[in-house]
Design a protein around this motif. Structure first.
Motif: not given
Length: 205
Positions: A33-38, A97-98
């Motif tokens: 549920g955490d923001s998938a940022n990496a 992620e970006d």
């Protein structure tokens, strides 16, 4: 690190944003549920990926080791599906992620490498279900130990707590503890804080 095929001379500025860090054991890298940022790459050490079942009990879905990747859902989804925790001290690369997505678009070799790693991890999970998931509780513990020895080779076999064994095998932690205690009394298995030592060919009860 997954960027050996990329070359720092071409994408050095992007690669500067890749973070290398050394978490100790039992550090939560992210939760479901955490923001998938990496996206994370395991350089050394071992990681457990887990989720809670409908009763709230933790279930370990897979173990990851050197060369494996986790958090790949960040490339297609906004939140992580599962939780990830270090099983042992580890060396990890954390790629935003970006940045990871940008590198995939620019470098076909990295895309092919990612697909190969994903396929390897999928096949290992399939083999775990086939090799370990059947039999009595005692048999499953012994099969798990043999599987761990094969999975971790040539690195030392990571130590699993009895709760972790239960979470992988859907048995009670007490059952896992009894089996391991018997092996230790017979001199077949020994443990340190982070490793288990045994000869897979001598495992029996």
């Amino acid at each position: 690190m997954p960027f050996a095929a990329v070359g720092p001379q071409r994408f050095g500025r992007l690669l500067l944003k890749v973070e290398n860090f050394l978490p100790p054991a039992n550090v939560v890298l992210y939760k479901a549920g955490d923001s998938a940022n990496a996206v994370f790459t395991v350089r050394w050490g071992f990681i457990k990926v887990w989720a809670e079942d409908e009763l709230g009990h933790p279930r370990i879905l897979r173990l990851l080791g050197p060369g494996d990747m986790l958090g790949l859902e960040a490339l297609v989804e906004s939140h992580y599906d599962h939780s990830a925790t270090t099983l042992t001290p580890a060396g990890l690369c954390r790629t935003p992620e970006d940045i990871f997505g940008d590198l995939l678009c620019r470098e076909p070799a990295l895309h092919a490498q990612l697909q190969q790693r994903w396929l390897s991890q999928l096949r290992r999970t399939d083999q775990f279900l086939l090799k370990v998931g059947a039999g009595t509780s005692r048999d499953r513990v012994l099969k798990l130990l043999r599987w761990l020895a094969e999975f971790s080779h040539p690195h030392p076999c990571p130590r699993l707590s009895r709760n972790d064994m239960a979470a992988m095998l859907n048995i009670s932690s007490e059952t896992a503890a009894r089996v391991i205690a018997t092996l230790k009394r017979r001199g077949t298995l020994s443990e340190t804080d982070s490793e288990m030592h045994f000869d897979p060919d001598r495992l029996s009860l």
